[in-house]
Structures are given as structure tokens and as C-alpha cells.
Design a protein around this motif. Structure first.
Motif, PDB file in Angstrom:
ATOM      1  N   GLU A 149       0.839  -1.202   0.000  1.00 48.83           N
ATOM      2  CA  GLU A 149       0.000   0.000   0.000  1.00 48.83           C
ATOM      3  C   GLU A 149       0.875   1.253   0.000  1.00 48.83           C
ATOM      4  O   GLU A 149       0.617   2.213  -0.710  1.00 48.83           O
ATOM      5  CB  GLU A 149      -0.890   0.013   1.250  1.00 48.83           C
ATOM      6  N   LEU A 150       1.920   1.196   0.837  1.00 49.00           N
ATOM      7  CA  LEU A 150       2.815   2.341   0.975  1.00 49.00           C
ATOM      8  C   LEU A 150       3.480   2.670  -0.364  1.00 49.00           C
ATOM      9  O   LEU A 150       3.508   3.825  -0.805  1.00 49.00           O
ATOM     10  CB  LEU A 150       3.882   1.976   2.011  1.00 49.00           C
ATOM     11  N   ALA A 153       1.144   3.982  -3.048  1.00 46.71           N
ATOM     12  CA  ALA A 153       0.833   5.395  -2.845  1.00 46.71           C
ATOM     13  C   ALA A 153       2.028   6.262  -3.225  1.00 46.71           C
ATOM     14  O   ALA A 153       1.879   7.315  -3.849  1.00 46.71           O
ATOM     15  CB  ALA A 153       0.424   5.641  -1.398  1.00 46.71           C
ATOM     16  N   ALA A 154       3.239   5.784  -2.876  1.00 47.40           N
ATOM     17  CA  ALA A 154       4.439   6.554  -3.203  1.00 47.40           C
ATOM     18  C   ALA A 154       4.636   6.617  -4.712  1.00 47.40           C
ATOM     19  O   ALA A 154       5.175   7.596  -5.237  1.00 47.40           O
ATOM     20  CB  ALA A 154       5.663   5.929  -2.537  1.00 47.40           C
TER      21      ALA A 154
END
Lengths: 426, 310
Positions: A149-150, A153-154
């Protein structure tokens, strides 16, 4: 005292014939198949489908290095696919610049870009795997989900690296031509994909035969014992993780050359989920399982989505059905069918197989009828479900009853068969 | 000051909503050892059930009926799905609920359509309760707060002060002993699963009209609920409570801060150019829970209040 112990020990090692038949022959057959396919002169559509299949085979096999071999359930494997793909994509653009301005990259053939992808994926695996491989089981799965997820998003934030929402594009017809392939027409891309799909499969199979591959299986089955023998299970997991990341990156590199575009979407949790389904539906316990899964799901993805809007629902139901009734996957089903034919081919067993197949068919037909009717009713365009020239309107009651009766009959038959089977085994 | 007060209030409400979701998940996890990936799907079902039921019975009946329906769905899932594959180990169960999340989303798309439905705040609560620094504060948010706190108190009372709670707690730690004493442990499991799902359904009922009721709502909130459960410590209700509020405050505060890295960098004397400088704090808000998760798992794997490493 006579020493007779040594001579009496039978040679337990598999014969060289057996080794050839189980380890080398399947790969040779795969190579042969890949060579024969272009002779059948497939259309452009089927070639592009074949290319997608080739990419997904490598991707699913790399995922299975984690799930099937080391017992690590990852929800973020597309991250390494994506990092490999982006590395290859950037390298492709460097090749293009270097072919005008000169430079180191000018000598690098586009054909070898999956190697750059491998390096990218392995590097990402080495960095991300360091914190996440210290845990196994459910915590590992959660970390992989959080990291996926991180990074997804990045991916949208760092425009210079990932190209924002529209991703980055490239041109594969640059630089040195390897094997006389310009990689322009899709027929030449097929050879590129076929070469790397074969190389990836062969290398990953070879990996299962290495001491590290064997240790990974031991860690999957009993990490405590591995630790007792003197190995560090976390280190084994970490090394396997890097290798799996590398092969996912290889697939990413193949994808970058095939599509000439890479978007942050390919880093996200959706492709991660899809590759999990491929490996599991195909059969995570077998090396060839993910290959079957990749072929089937890629085919479904490109064809079923034209026929039915509910194909994701079918996919989900298939996945749940596999977990509940066939946890060994398609490969397991095939193998048990083969051994059934070889060992217990009696009239009774044939009848049982026939009854099971009929019941399964009833369930599928009834379920599909109901779902398709529901989809058409929900769309509200007044469409009619017309399988095989039948005219089933979602506005009438009768078609719904057909579907319901078929489904109920199938479920009833399955339950009855299950009870009979239990009664016999008692 | 203004920003802080609003962020505090909204963070509290969002945090309590998260707690309602994660309390069910924590209960299910500590009892069955299975992390229910489809938990947010039950939250979505709650919102949709409330929407449909509300059309015929009104919001107030739906507030009670919808969670019961969701609980019934959850009981069916446990009885005919999870229980059958329980012997196969936790990975199978995790994958089962993962597939279930897909199936529920697609079913919702077929039944209620692909777009958001008009599930709205009931008219009786659609007024502003008080005025704060010149801005109207909607009464519905206070109602959410009230429901959350009532549920929290009810759950605490049920688990800590009643005989049922005693049996449930005993089944968590000593399932064999409890079954020897004549309780039907599989049925307790089923009821706990159903209750957890009903809690998720309740948060869907009151959260669905506060946020948006659409087929993707499960996938947008689902991962955050996992973060709450892991950060709080697997199986710890108190930990889930603290972590819910923490993440609620963290996200609302991040959204309300209007600054980007360029300003921070130039303040710290670094080069404000480049990609990193363009990122605003508020756009980082969706990433913060996951950063917290990764940090927590690296530094303190058992979470804030977890008793064991899971």
C-alpha cells in the motif's frame, strides 16, 4: 565379524532415467512447444495473449518461490515486478538516448533488458525484504500488505521515478539488435518473450534443486528444526525473498519491453492479488502449478471479460471453491485424475467420477445462469441472456427458476455423493 | 486553535468508527486465530443493508436490523466456509477471507450497481448541533460519537461483567477445558464471528452515510483496519482502541496541515527542489497508517498492548 552392512543397502537415489524423465524432459517439452507455436501461424490477438501468458508464467512462478517453496504468503509481490519493470523501462530510455549521443548503454541490447529488471527486482527485494523477512506467517503477510500500500501510494507521488499516473513510456526498437531481432513486429516480440519465459522457468526450476531451495522447503515445513540443525530460517527466507524479487523483476522487464509502457498501477495491490490467485489456483505445492494458473487466468482475463462483466465474481468463486475443495490446485486435480486412471480404473470409480462431474456441471450451469441473469437485471438495459440460442429474459420468473433448480440439483447431488463417500470410507 | 479543535473532534469520530470495525476483527482474531480479510466487506454490507432496509423501514429500524442481517451472513460464512477449512491451517483461512472480499464486492456491484448509492443522513439528525468558530457542526457526527461510545461500553460490559463474556474469554485461552465443561465451543466461535461481523455492520450503518456508500468502500478502509489491529497488538481490545484513536487523530491532523516538504526543507536549510519537495503533508495522510504499521512491526512486533508476538 563380517561386515555385510554396506552391500545390503539398496541404492535409494533415483535412477538417471527417472531423473531425466522428471527433471529435464518437461523443460525440453516446454522448449519444443515454444518453438512449435509460431509454426501454427497464430493471429496477432493470440500472439499478444501468448506474450501476456509468458510474462505471467514467470511472475507466478516467482511468486510461488515464496508461497509454495518457502511458505511465505505475500500480498505485495507486484512491488518487485514493478521495480524491475521500471528499472527496465528507464534503461530502455537510456538506450534510446545513448543510441544518439553515445554512451555505455548504446552497446546494451533491448533483448537483455529483463536482466536489468532482474537486478531492479532483486535490489528492491534486498532492501524491502530486510525488515519484512524477520517475521514469518501472518505478520509477514501483513507487512507485505502494508508495504505494498505504501509503495503504491508513493508511486503516484514520485513523478520523476514512476512517471505519475500516466507512467513512463519507451521505444523498444533501439540499440543493438540481438539474434537479428528488431523487436518491432509482435512475431519477433514472441521470440523475446519465449526465450525469457523458458530461461526464467528453467532457472527457477534449477533453484528448487539447489541447497538453498531445499532449505527453503525445510523452513516452510518446520522452521524450528531448521534452526536446530544450525541454519537461520530468517536468513533463508531473506535469500529466497531476494531471488523471488529478482525473478518478479525479470517478468517486469519482459512486460516493459512487451507493452513499452509502465504505470504505477502495476505496483499496486490488485496485480499482487492476481498473482496470488494464479499461483494458488494453479497449485502452489507443485512447481508446474503456477504455470497452469497463469495460463488459465490470463486466458480468462482477456477472454471472459469480453463475455461477462461478472468475471471477477467467477474468479473469486473459483478461488474460494479451490480453497475449500481442492487446496492442491489445478495441478493437484490433474495428478489425482491421472493416478485414478492408472490405479483404480473400475466401473464403479468411473461412475463416481461421472456423477461428480455431472453434479459439478449442474452447479456451474445453474450458478452461471443466475449470475448472468442478475448482471443483466442490474444493468437495466433490458438485455437478454442468450446462451446457445436460448432466450432467457431477466424480467421473467421462469429463467431464474431454471437456474435455481439446476444449482439446487447440483448441490444436492454433491451432498449426496459426499455422504455416500463418507459411508464407504467408514 | 480552530484547526486543532476541529481535527480533534473529527479525529475522535473517525477513530471511534475505526475502533468499531477493529474491535470485531480483534475479537475474531483472538478467538480463532484468523485475520478476517473480508472484515471491511461486512462493513460495506452493513451500509448497503441499511440503505435498502432504510427505504422501507426508516433509518432507526435499519440501525438495528442491518447489523443483525450482517451478523447472520457472518454466521453462515463461518458455519459453511471457515469451519470446513479450519483444519487446513491459518494460511488457508486467510486466503479464504481474501477471496470472500472479492466475491462480496462483486455481488454488491451486481445487486446495488457499480456507483455510489444515495444513502443519506436521516432527516431527524440533519441539522447543525452547535456553532464552533463560525462553522456549523453537524449533529450526525455527535450521534456517531454517541453510538460508538454506547457500543464500546456495551462490549466492555458484555465481555468483563457477564457470564457470557466469561465463557467467551475462557474459550479464547482454554477451548478444550470450556468444551469439557459442556459448552459448544464451535457454536461460541460461530457466535463470536457473527458478533464481530455485526459490529462491522453497525459501523457500516453509521459510517456509510458519513463517508460514501460505494462498492470500493471496503477496499479503501480494509487495510487501515488491519493496521489498527496490528499496531494495537493482535487480540488486544484496549490496544485496538488506542491504535484506532491514534490513527484517527494522525490522519485528520495530517489532512488539516497545509504545508509541503519544500517549506520544511527550506526551514531546515535543505534543497526544496525536486519530487520530495512537492509532496504535501495532507497528501501523505493515506500513507501514514502504513508507515506506522511498518515501523511498529520492525520496532515492537507485538504492537502497543499485545501480550504475545503472534
Amino acid at each position: 565379524m563380517t561386515d555385510y552392512s554396506v552391500d545390503l543397502v539398496p541404492d535409494l537415489a533415483p535412477s538417471s532415467q527417472y531423473k531425466f524423465a522428471t527433471r529435464v524432459l518437461p523443460l525440453l517439452l516446454m522448449a519444443l512447444l515454444l518453438l512449435v507455436i509460431p509454426l501454427l501461424e497464430p493471429s496477432r490477438t493470440s500472439l499478444s495473449l501468448l506474450n501476456a501468458v509468458g510474462i505471467n508464467i514467470v511472475f507466478a512462478l516467482s511468486y510461488n518461490m515464496l508461497l509454495g517453496q518457502a511458505g511465505m504468503l505475500s500480498f505485495g509481490h507486484a512491488v518487485y515486478f514493478g521495480f524491475g519493470g521500471y528499472a527496465a523501462m528507464h534503461a530502455m530510455n537510456w538506450i534510446e538516448t545513448a543510441s544518439y549521443d553515445g554512451g555505455v548503454w548504446a552497446a546494451f541490447p533491448v533483448f537483455a533488458l529483463p536482466l536489468v529488471g532482474f537486478a531492479g527486482g532483486a535490489a528492491a527485494g534486498a532492501v524491502i525484504g530486510w525488515p519484512s523477512c524477520r517475521r514469518a506467517g501472518v505478520p509477514f503477510a501483513m507487512i507485505s500488505l502494508g508495504l505494498a500500500e505504501l509503495i503504491a501510494a508513493a508511486g503516484l507521488m514520485f513523478v520523476g521515478l514512476f512517471g505519475g499516473e500516466e507512467g513512463i513510456t519507451g521505444d523498444r526498437m533501439n540499440g543493438v539488435e540481438a539474434f537479428g531481432l528488431s523487436l518491432g513486429p509482435i512475431g519477433e516480440v514472441y521470440w523475446f518473450i519465449a526465450f525469457w519465459a523458458f530461461a526464467g522457468t528453467a532457472l527457477m526450476y534449477a533453484f528448487t534443486r539447489t541447497p538453498l531451495g531445499k532449505l527453503a522447503q525445510a523452513v516452510r515445513d518446520n522452521p524450528e528444526r531448521v534452526q536446530f540443525v544450525g541454519y537461520n530460517p530468517n536468513k533463508v527466507r531473506y535469500l529466497v525473498f531476494i531471488a523471488a524479487g529478482g525473478f518478479a523483476g525479470l517478468a517486469g522487464g519482459m512486460s516493459a519491453v512487451n507493452y513499452e509502457i509502465f504505470t504505477p498501477e502495476s505496483l499496486s495491490v490488485i496485480p499482487s492479488g492476481l498473482v496470488l490467485l494464479m499461483a494458488y489456483i494453479g497449485g502452489a505445492r507443485y512447481f508446474a502449478g503456477p504455470i497452469l494458473g497463469a495460463i488459465m487466468l490470463t486466458y480468462m482475463q482477456s477472454n471472459f471479460s469480453d463475455y461477462s462483466e461478472a468475471w471477477l465474481l467467477y474468479l473469486g468463486l473459483l478461488f474460494i471453491g479451490m480453497i475449500m475443495f481442492a487446496p492442491r490446485g489445478l495441478a493437484g486435480l490433474l495428478l489425482s485424475a491421472v493416478s485414478g486412471i492408472q490405479h483404480s480404473l473400475t466401473v464403479k470409480s468411473l461412475l463416481r467420477w461421472g456423477a461428480y462431474c455431472t453434479a459439478g456441471l449442474l452447479v456451474v450451469v445453474g450458478g452461471v445462469t443466475l449470475i448472468e441473469l442478475a448482471v443483466r437485471r442490474s444493468n437495466g438495459f433490458g438485455e437478454v441472456f442468450e446462451p446457445f440460442g436460448l432466450h432467457l429474459s431477466p424480467e421473467q420468473v421462469l429463467p431464474w427458476m431454471y437456474g435455481g433448480v439446476l444449482l439446487a440439483a447440483g448441490v444436492g447431488l454433491l451432498t449426496a455423493l459426499h455422504k455416500v463417500g463418507e459411508g464407504e470410507s467408514k | 486553535m480552530e484547526t486543532v479543535v476541529f481535527a480533534l473532534l473529527n479525529g475522535l469520530i473517525y477513530g471511534l468508527l475505526l475502533f468499531m470495525l477493529s474491535s470485531g476483527l480483534t475479537l475474531i482474531f483472538s478467538m480463532m486465530g484468523v485475520l478476517n480479510m473480508a472484515h471491511a466487506s461486512f462493513y460495506m454490507l452493513g451500509a448497503y443493508f441499511a440503505f435498502t432496509l432504510g427505504q422501507s423501514t426508516g433509518f432507526w429500524f435499519a440501525l438495528f436490523l442491518a447489523p443483525i442481517c450482517v451478523g447472520a451472513v457472518g454466521a453462515c460464512v463461518e458455519r459453511w466456509g471457515l469451519r470446513r477449512i479450519h483444519a487446513g491451517g491459518h494460511v488457508g483461512e486467510l486466503l479464504f477471507t481474501f477471496g470472500l472480499a472479492y466475491v462480496i464486492e462483486e455481488l454488491v456491484k451486481i445487486i446495488w450497481g457499480k456507483f455510489a448509492v444515495a444513502y443519506e443522513v436521516p432527516a431527524e439528525l440533519n441539522f447543525s448541533l452547535f456553532e464552533l468558530y463560525g462553522a456549523q457542526y453537524p449533529a450526525y457526527r455527535m450521534f456517531m460519537l454517541l453510538v460508538s461510545i454506547t457500543m464500546l461500553a456495551g462490549l466492555w460490559y458484555l465481555l468483563k461483567r457477564t457470564r457470557i463474556g466469561l465463557i467467551i474469554q475462557a474459550s479464547l485461552t482454554h477451548p478444550h477445558m470450556v468444551s469439557h465443561l459442556g459448552h459448544n465451543v464451535p457454536r461460541i466461535f460461530m457466535l463470536v464471528f457473527a458478533a464481530g461481523c455485526a459490529l462491522a455492520g453497525l459501523s457500516g450503518v453509521i459510517g456509510g452515510n458519513y463517508l460514501v456508500t460505494e462498492p470500493s468502500m471496503a477496499f479503501s478502509i480494509g487495510p487501515i483496519v488491519f493496521v489498527v489491529v496490528v499496531v494495537g497488538g493482535m487480540g488486544s481490545l484496549a490496544g485496538a482502541f488506542v491504535a484506532s484513536l491514534l490513527i484517527g487523530f494522525l490522519q485528520t491532523f495530517a489532512i488539516s496541515i497545509d504545508a509541503n516538504f519544500a517549506e520544511i526543507f527550506s526551514f531546515a536549510g535543505l534543497n526544496p527542489e525536486g519530487d520530495l519537495g512537492r509532496i504535501t503533508i495532507s497528501s501523505l495522510a493515506p500513507m501514514l497508517p502504513f508507515m506506522l504499521l511498518v515501523l511498529m512491526l520492525m520496532l515492537r512486533p507485538r504492537g502497543l498492548m499485545g501480550e504475545r508476538e503472534f
